[in-house]
Design an enzyme around this catalytic site. Structure first.
Site, PDB file in Angstrom:
ATOM      1  N   LYS A  44       0.962  -1.297  -0.481  1.00  0.00           N
ATOM      2  CA  LYS A  44       0.021  -0.005  -0.448  1.00  0.00           C
ATOM      3  C   LYS A  44       0.750   1.627  -0.488  1.00  0.00           C
ATOM      4  O   LYS A  44       2.099   1.177   1.023  1.00  0.00           O
ATOM      5  CB  LYS A  44      -1.031  -0.066   1.000  1.00  0.00           C
ATOM      6  CG  LYS A  44      -1.850   0.876   1.213  1.00  0.00           C
ATOM      7  CD  LYS A  44      -2.489   2.147   0.718  1.00  0.00           C
ATOM      8  CE  LYS A  44      -2.089   2.724   1.717  1.00  0.00           C
ATOM      9  NZ  LYS A  44      -1.508   4.280   1.382  1.00  0.00           N
ATOM     10  N   GLY A  95       6.519   5.666   8.012  1.00  0.00           N
ATOM     11  CA  GLY A  95       5.591   6.464   7.939  1.00  0.00           C
ATOM     12  C   GLY A  95       6.168   7.187   9.543  1.00  0.00           C
ATOM     13  O   GLY A  95       6.952   7.335   9.940  1.00  0.00           O
ATOM     14  N   SER A  96       5.271   8.203   9.752  1.00  0.00           N
ATOM     15  CA  SER A  96       5.363   9.047  10.961  1.00  0.00           C
ATOM     16  C   SER A  96       4.687   8.269  12.617  1.00  0.00           C
ATOM     17  O   SER A  96       4.119   7.223  12.253  1.00  0.00           O
ATOM     18  CB  SER A  96       4.273   9.810  10.728  1.00  0.00           C
ATOM     19  OG  SER A  96       2.821   9.780  10.857  1.00  0.00           O
ATOM     20  N   VAL A 155       0.939   7.656  12.598  1.00  0.00           N
ATOM     21  CA  VAL A 155       0.400   6.280  11.569  1.00  0.00           C
ATOM     22  C   VAL A 155       0.519   5.507  12.651  1.00  0.00           C
ATOM     23  O   VAL A 155       0.752   4.956  13.306  1.00  0.00           O
ATOM     24  CB  VAL A 155       0.067   6.942  10.729  1.00  0.00           C
ATOM     25  CG1 VAL A 155      -0.203   5.536  10.062  1.00  0.00           C
ATOM     26  CG2 VAL A 155      -0.409   7.871  10.447  1.00  0.00           C
ATOM     27  N   GLY A 156       2.313   5.661  13.418  1.00  0.00           N
ATOM     28  CA  GLY A 156       2.820   4.029  13.278  1.00  0.00           C
ATOM     29  C   GLY A 156       2.326   3.823  14.792  1.00  0.00           C
ATOM     30  O   GLY A 156       2.336   2.443  14.320  1.00  0.00           O
ATOM     31  N   CYS A 175      13.589  11.090   6.192  1.00  0.00           N
ATOM     32  CA  CYS A 175      13.634  11.052   8.174  1.00  0.00           C
ATOM     33  C   CYS A 175      14.576  10.863   8.362  1.00  0.00           C
ATOM     34  O   CYS A 175      14.426  11.469  10.216  1.00  0.00           O
ATOM     35  CB  CYS A 175      13.644   9.324   7.898  1.00  0.00           C
ATOM     36  SG  CYS A 175      14.152   8.190   7.521  1.00  0.00           S
ATOM     37  N   GLN A 219       1.942  18.813   2.322  1.00  0.00           N
ATOM     38  CA  GLN A 219       3.405  19.071   3.292  1.00  0.00           C
ATOM     39  C   GLN A 219       3.426  21.083   3.936  1.00  0.00           C
ATOM     40  O   GLN A 219       3.565  21.811   4.525  1.00  0.00           O
ATOM     41  CB  GLN A 219       4.548  18.743   2.262  1.00  0.00           C
ATOM     42  CG  GLN A 219       4.399  17.332   2.718  1.00  0.00           C
ATOM     43  CD  GLN A 219       5.105  16.862   4.083  1.00  0.00           C
ATOM     44  OE1 GLN A 219       4.933  17.149   5.141  1.00  0.00           O
ATOM     45  NE2 GLN A 219       6.445  16.879   4.170  1.00  0.00           N
TER      46      GLN A 219
HETATM   47  P1  NAD Z   1       2.332   8.812   7.402  1.00  0.00           P
HETATM   48  O1  NAD Z   1       2.335   8.081   8.111  1.00  0.00           O
HETATM   49  O2  NAD Z   1       1.144  10.104   7.198  1.00  0.00           O
HETATM   50  O3  NAD Z   1       2.253   7.835   5.878  1.00  0.00           O
HETATM   51  C1  NAD Z   1       2.469   6.626   5.990  1.00  0.00           C
HETATM   52  C2  NAD Z   1       1.756   5.515   5.165  1.00  0.00           C
HETATM   53  O4  NAD Z   1       0.654   5.225   6.228  1.00  0.00           O
HETATM   54  C3  NAD Z   1       0.994   5.898   3.803  1.00  0.00           C
HETATM   55  O5  NAD Z   1       1.302   5.018   2.865  1.00  0.00           O
HETATM   56  C4  NAD Z   1       0.149   6.546   4.065  1.00  0.00           C
HETATM   57  O6  NAD Z   1      -0.837   6.359   3.278  1.00  0.00           O
HETATM   58  C5  NAD Z   1      -0.480   5.456   5.231  1.00  0.00           C
HETATM   59  N1  NAD Z   1      -1.173   5.058   6.403  1.00  0.00           N
HETATM   60  C6  NAD Z   1      -1.981   6.700   6.680  1.00  0.00           C
HETATM   61  N2  NAD Z   1      -2.937   6.553   7.830  1.00  0.00           N
HETATM   62  C7  NAD Z   1      -2.592   4.860   7.826  1.00  0.00           C
HETATM   63  C8  NAD Z   1      -3.673   4.026   8.446  1.00  0.00           C
HETATM   64  N3  NAD Z   1      -4.679   5.399   9.558  1.00  0.00           N
HETATM   65  N4  NAD Z   1      -3.670   2.611   8.991  1.00  0.00           N
HETATM   66  C9  NAD Z   1      -3.166   2.084   8.240  1.00  0.00           C
HETATM   67  N5  NAD Z   1      -1.577   3.124   7.195  1.00  0.00           N
HETATM   68  C10 NAD Z   1      -2.518   4.108   6.776  1.00  0.00           C
HETATM   69  O7  NAD Z   1       3.607   9.843   6.614  1.00  0.00           O
HETATM   70  P2  NAD Z   1       4.485  10.513   5.499  1.00  0.00           P
HETATM   71  O8  NAD Z   1       3.963  11.661   5.364  1.00  0.00           O
HETATM   72  O9  NAD Z   1       3.621   9.391   4.357  1.00  0.00           O
HETATM   73  O10 NAD Z   1       6.060   9.918   5.806  1.00  0.00           O
HETATM   74  C11 NAD Z   1       5.983  10.876   6.485  1.00  0.00           C
HETATM   75  C12 NAD Z   1       6.679  10.511   7.605  1.00  0.00           C
HETATM   76  O11 NAD Z   1       7.526   9.326   7.653  1.00  0.00           O
HETATM   77  C13 NAD Z   1       7.980  11.496   8.653  1.00  0.00           C
HETATM   78  O12 NAD Z   1       7.084  10.810   9.676  1.00  0.00           O
HETATM   79  C14 NAD Z   1       9.657  10.295   7.857  1.00  0.00           C
HETATM   80  O13 NAD Z   1       9.851  10.921   9.793  1.00  0.00           O
HETATM   81  C15 NAD Z   1       8.519   9.385   8.592  1.00  0.00           C
HETATM   82  N6  NAD Z   1       9.939   8.104   7.582  1.00  0.00           N
HETATM   83  C16 NAD Z   1      10.465   7.646   8.444  1.00  0.00           C
HETATM   84  C17 NAD Z   1      10.960   6.826   7.418  1.00  0.00           C
HETATM   85  C18 NAD Z   1      12.306   6.015   8.750  1.00  0.00           C
HETATM   86  O14 NAD Z   1      12.825   5.177   8.048  1.00  0.00           O
HETATM   87  N7  NAD Z   1      11.884   6.178   9.661  1.00  0.00           N
HETATM   88  C19 NAD Z   1      11.399   6.483   6.482  1.00  0.00           C
HETATM   89  C20 NAD Z   1      11.442   7.573   5.824  1.00  0.00           C
HETATM   90  C21 NAD Z   1       9.912   8.155   6.502  1.00  0.00           C
END
Ligand code: NAD
Length: 478
Positions: A175, A228-229, A232-233, A284, A331
């Site tokens: 996804k 991701g963030s 959400v994590g 990130c 953003q």
């Molecule tokens: P995000 O958390 O908004 O989204 C990430 C993914 O999760 C997307 O595919 C999104 O559609 C999905 N998502 C959103 N809500 C969800 C839910 N309720 N259930 C399941 N999936 C869901 O993050 P973003 O804006 O795409 O990316 C930016 C963030 O990612 C920043 O915080 C950045 O630091 C982090 N990031 C971390 C790393 C790492 O390796 N630590 C690498 C890249 C980005």
């Protein structure tokens, strides 16, 4: 690439059951639509998981060498598609074409590492004979893996999760983020080209909030690898935890760089530009906080501002551009609000802010100094080209401030003092530590993951890159 992007499920291209599409906007040109992608429904996820579960039966029993051959063909196709894919990434994400080429190269490097590592991993168990008992350890794939990725490294992050999952015998439902469906669909095309059996890799586009529950709560999905963030994590971890679904979470960061009085200032400034403004500050591992020793604070700021002045912010496809737009409207709004908040809280804007170029979502390389620990710019992840500079008294204070964060992803120090550098390496609370190297530097043999609220579960790459995707069984035969 066609105007309408389709899902890839069970080896076939298909529309979402709901028939809805969403626009994929080019962030360099507000309002322009590159193409439209499937706004998938939980029903689509269910079909993709079903296909992946069925494909698992034969893929998990496919010899390792055949799985490696399929992944090898995928990497060959990726190398061949480098330029086309880099262009797609730049168009939908806004990073410069050189940064996008670098992303493809990084995925190739990591993919080849995983490919080689698989041979060692598969052969690591040696049977032991103890009296009448012969014993060994056996690896088993988990089943269907849900891969959820962000838009900032839309193809590299998915490869770092998907290739180890496939090599170890699992099947995948991917996804992608909704800002970057084009690169995801391109990657699905490469899997098709490489002759992967139907259902082994599936790609479903759409909003995470609409599809996440279905993917995470489906009992056929044995693990979720998410980047991701942190926000959400956390939601994913809570949901997955209820069913003991395995998780690997790579999350946000607020990475600090410490600059000592004896540092090579030009190198420190270059590292700030590279890791603070690379991908418009949307790594990130971006450097977002700089902690300066007082002796060099003024000289460092002068050099950094002078360096920002010569950066070219504009069209990401222009080879001479040093920084493209940020990834999209949300953003842009978030970063603009964070800049305004930093000013209202008393941080001094030394360079940058929102660009006057309103064609796209442009923010200039932005530098604040006079930042204190109480200000939100010190603690909150902005995920944009904004660097917060503070002055600290000494190394004790530098380490205390650097560690004063819920995050612990990456960090760096610039100094020629070996003892100071080694103390930093011992005491910094982050998954990556860099001495005289910028905070985004990484190699595939070492783990890529964060401490504290920057990560959960075994890190990607390194020794655990494959481990996350297997069960281990101890076998005793009398
Ligand atoms: P995000 O958390 O908004 O989204 C990430 C993914 O999760 C997307 O595919 C999104 O559609 C999905 N998502 C959103 N809500 C969800 C839910 N309720 N259930 C399941 N999936 C869901 O993050 P973003 O804006 O795409 O990316 C930016 C963030 O990612 C920043 O915080 C950045 O630091 C982090 N990031 C971390 C790393 C790492 O390796 N630590 C690498 C890249 C980005």
């Amino acid at each position: 690439m066609s105007d309408v992007l389709q899902n890839y499920v069970n080896g076939a291209w298909c529309d979402s059951a709901g028939g809805e599409l969403f626009d994929n906007e080019n962030p360099a040109q507000r309002g322009s639509v590159l193409n439209r992608a499937q706004a998938s429904t939980p029903e689509d996820v269910d079909a993709a998981v079903g296909a992946a579960a069925e494909a698992f039966t034969h893929w998990s029993r496919t010899p390792v060498t055949e799985r490696q051959a399929a992944v090898g063909r995928f990497l060959d196709a990726l190398a061949e598609g480098r330029e086309e894919l880099a262009r797609i990434v730049s168009l939908e994400n806004g990073k410069t074409i050189n940064e996008s080429r670098g992303e493809v190269d990084s995925a190739l490097l990591e993919g080849r590492h995983h490919l080689q590592q698989m041979s060692v991993f598969a052969g690591e168990s040696s049977p032991r004979v103890e009296g009448d008992v012969t014993a060994w350890e056996q690896l088993h794939p988990l089943g269907v893996i849900g891969v959820i990725s962000p838009w900032n490294y839309p193809m590299n992050v998915m490869c770092r999760k998907t290739l180890p999952a496939l090599l170890t015998g699992n099947t995948v439902v991917f996804k992608p983020a909704s800002f970057t469906p084009g690169s995801a669909v391109f990657m699905a095309g490469l899997f098709e080209k490489s002759g992967l059996p139907s259902g082994v890799f599936n790609c479903v586009t759409g909003r995470g909030s609409a599809l996440g529950n279905q993917l995470i709560k489906d009992p056929r999905v044995r693990a979720i690898s998410f980047t991701g963030s942190t926000e959400v994590g956390r939601k994913i971890q809570i949901m997955a935890g209820e069913d003991f679904t395995r998780t690997q979470l790579e999350l946000g960061g607020k990475n600090a760089m410490i600059v000592l009085a004896d540092a090579d200032l030009d190198a420190a400034v270059e590292a700030t530009v590279k890791a603070g403004f690379g991908c418009s500050g949307q790594w990130c591992t971006s450097t977002s906080r700089v902690l300066l020793f007082p002796e060099i604070a003024e000289a460092y700021m002068e050099k950094l501002v002078a360096r920002c002045e010569i950066m070219r912010v504009g069209d990401p496809l222009d080879e001479s551009t040093s920084m493209g737009p940020v990834a999209g409207p949300s953003q842009f709004d978030g970063i603009s609000a964070a800049i305004a908040k930093a000013q209202s809280e008393g941080a001094r804007l030394q360079f940058g802010g929102v660009s006057e170029n309103a064609d796209g979502y442009y923010i200039l390389p932005t530098v604040f100094d006079g930042v204190t620990r109480e200000m939100s710019i010190f603690s909150e992840e902005i995920f944009g080209p904004v660097v917060a500079v503070s002055t600290v008294k000494n190394l004790d204070e530098a380490l205390e401030w650097a560690n004063d964060s819920i995050y612990g992803l990456s960090s760096s120090i610039f100094t020629n003092d070996m003892a100071a550098a080694m103390r930093y390496v011992r005491e910094i609370e982050s998954g990556m530590a860099h001495v005289n190297i910028h905070s985004g530097f990484k190699t595939p043999e070492l783990p890529f993951g964060g401490w504290k609220e920057s990560g959960f579960g075994p890190p990607e790459n390194g020794k655990t890159g494959l481990e996350f995707f297997v069960e281990r069984k101890a076998v005793y035969v009398a």
